[in-house]
Design a protein around this motif. Structure first.
Motif, PDB file in Angstrom:
ATOM      1  N   ALA A  51      -0.877  -9.334   7.591  1.00  0.00           N
ATOM      2  CA  ALA A  51      -2.011  -9.497   8.504  1.00  0.00           C
ATOM      3  C   ALA A  51      -2.397 -10.961   8.354  1.00  0.00           C
ATOM      4  CB  ALA A  51      -3.162  -8.581   8.112  1.00  0.00           C
ATOM      5  N   GLY A  52      -2.001 -11.747   9.321  1.00  0.00           N
ATOM      6  CA  GLY A  52      -2.169 -13.193   9.189  1.00  0.00           C
ATOM      7  C   GLY A  52      -1.210 -13.703   8.141  1.00  0.00           C
ATOM      8  N   ASP A  53      -1.743 -14.348   7.101  1.00  0.00           N
ATOM      9  CA  ASP A  53      -0.875 -14.855   6.031  1.00  0.00           C
ATOM     10  C   ASP A  53      -0.966 -14.010   4.760  1.00  0.00           C
ATOM     11  OD1 ASP A  53      -3.450 -15.562   5.366  1.00  0.00           O
ATOM     12  OD2 ASP A  53      -2.948 -17.576   4.687  1.00  0.00           O
ATOM     13  N   LYS A  54      -1.591 -12.835   4.849  1.00  0.00           N
ATOM     14  CA  LYS A  54      -1.788 -11.973   3.677  1.00  0.00           C
ATOM     15  C   LYS A  54      -0.905 -10.730   3.761  1.00  0.00           C
ATOM     16  CE  LYS A  54      -5.254  -9.526   1.062  1.00  0.00           C
ATOM     17  NZ  LYS A  54      -6.615  -9.063   0.976  1.00  0.00           N
ATOM     18  N   VAL A  55      -0.234 -10.394   2.640  1.00  0.00           N
ATOM     19  CA  VAL A  55       0.554  -9.156   2.563  1.00  0.00           C
ATOM     20  C   VAL A  55      -0.414  -7.983   2.460  1.00  0.00           C
ATOM     21  CG1 VAL A  55       2.227  -7.837   1.216  1.00  0.00           C
ATOM     22  CG2 VAL A  55       2.484 -10.305   1.416  1.00  0.00           C
TER      23      VAL A  55
END
Length: 119
Positions: A51-55
């Motif tokens: 989600a965006g740059d987060k796992v």
């Protein structure tokens, strides 16, 4: 002793023949052969969903991702599916209590990465 040498010679000949045939294939054919071998042997894959740059989700011990096919028209569907261990705490380890689950990921707007496990 002669039978061992004969077996070794046959094995070398078989490997040489396979390499020769493989080298005469196009890159696309070589990739397909590689995928077919992986489908047969399986891989120790990891799927990360972002989600965006987060796992936000990680699945471990995945043999393969499959593309869904229509039952009547046999056309590919816009999602992939597979089975893997849901890594709930995102520590790259299939801890006790983390179970193997079925998952689906959409080709529309999904940010995911599938790779062979480094461990």
């Amino acid at each position: 002793m002669i039978t061992i040498k004969l077996r070794a010679a046959r094995a070398i000949l078989a490997v040489a023949s396979a390499l020769f045939l493989l080298s005469s294939c196009t890159q696309e054919q070589q990739n397909k052969i590689s995928r077919d071998i992986q489908n047969w042997t399986g891989t120790n894959g990891v799927l990360e969903v972002y989600a965006g740059d987060k796992v936000v989700r990680r699945f471990l011990k995945i043999d393969k991702l499959s593309t869904a096919m229509g039952t009547e028209d046999n056309k590919p569907r816009p999602y992939r599916y597979g089975y893997g261990v849901l890594d709930e705490n995102l520590n790259f380890v299939a801890d006790p209590g983390e179970k193997k689950v079925y998952f689906e990921i959409s080709d529309f707007g999904s940010n995911y990465l599938f790779f062979e496990s480094p461990r």
